[in-house]
Design a protein around this motif. Structure first.
Motif, PDB file in Angstrom:
ATOM      1  N   ALA A 290       0.829  -1.214   0.000  1.00  0.00           N
ATOM      2  CA  ALA A 290       0.000   0.000   0.000  1.00  0.00           C
ATOM      3  C   ALA A 290       0.858   1.256   0.000  1.00  0.00           C
TER       4      ALA A 290
ATOM      5  N   ASN B  11      -1.005   8.200  -4.735  1.00  0.00           N
ATOM      6  CA  ASN B  11      -2.308   8.876  -4.774  1.00  0.00           C
ATOM      7  C   ASN B  11      -2.502   9.477  -6.159  1.00  0.00           C
TER       8      ASN B  11
ATOM      9  N   ARG C 293      -6.989   6.482   8.486  1.00  0.00           N
ATOM     10  CA  ARG C 293      -8.189   5.890   7.879  1.00  0.00           C
ATOM     11  C   ARG C 293      -8.717   4.728   8.711  1.00  0.00           C
TER      12      ARG C 293
ATOM     13  N   THR D 282     -10.302  -2.068   5.532  1.00  0.00           N
ATOM     14  CA  THR D 282     -10.963  -0.977   4.807  1.00  0.00           C
ATOM     15  C   THR D 282      -9.953   0.105   4.439  1.00  0.00           C
TER      16      THR D 282
ATOM     17  N   GLU E 251      -7.965  -0.934   1.647  1.00  0.00           N
ATOM     18  CA  GLU E 251      -8.807  -1.195   0.476  1.00  0.00           C
ATOM     19  C   GLU E 251      -8.685  -2.647   0.005  1.00  0.00           C
TER      20      GLU E 251
END
Length: 82
Positions: free
Chosen positions: A16, A21, A35, A64, A67
């Protein structure tokens, strides 16, 4: 039985943080921890196996934030035969 995997968390966390981004910046552990609603230190310690297994709620929040489905952080428990 499936249990939380520290190794899988470390692998997914590393992957990740290699992503970018839409603005071209790399995702940071700090962003992921925010998050997930946990501290960056907790997430870092957890990825190194330095914490007790987290609750299902924490696992779901981390999944979550990363993702990924919650199952991506789980592996089959190894049981010893007696």
């Amino acid at each position: 039985m499936r249990i939380f995997s520290y190794r899988l968390l470390a692998d997914l966390l590393h992957a990740a943080t290699q992503k970018r981004n839409p603005d071209g910046r790399r995702v940071t552990q700090d962003e992921i921890s925010k998050r997930a609603g946990v501290s960056r230190q907790y997430l870092n310690d957890l990825s190194k196996g330095g914490r007790p297994r987290p609750s299902a709620e924490i696992i779901a929040a981390i999944a979550t934030a990363l993702e990924v489905p919650m199952d991506a952080l789980m592996e089959e428990a190894v049981t010893e035969e007696v």
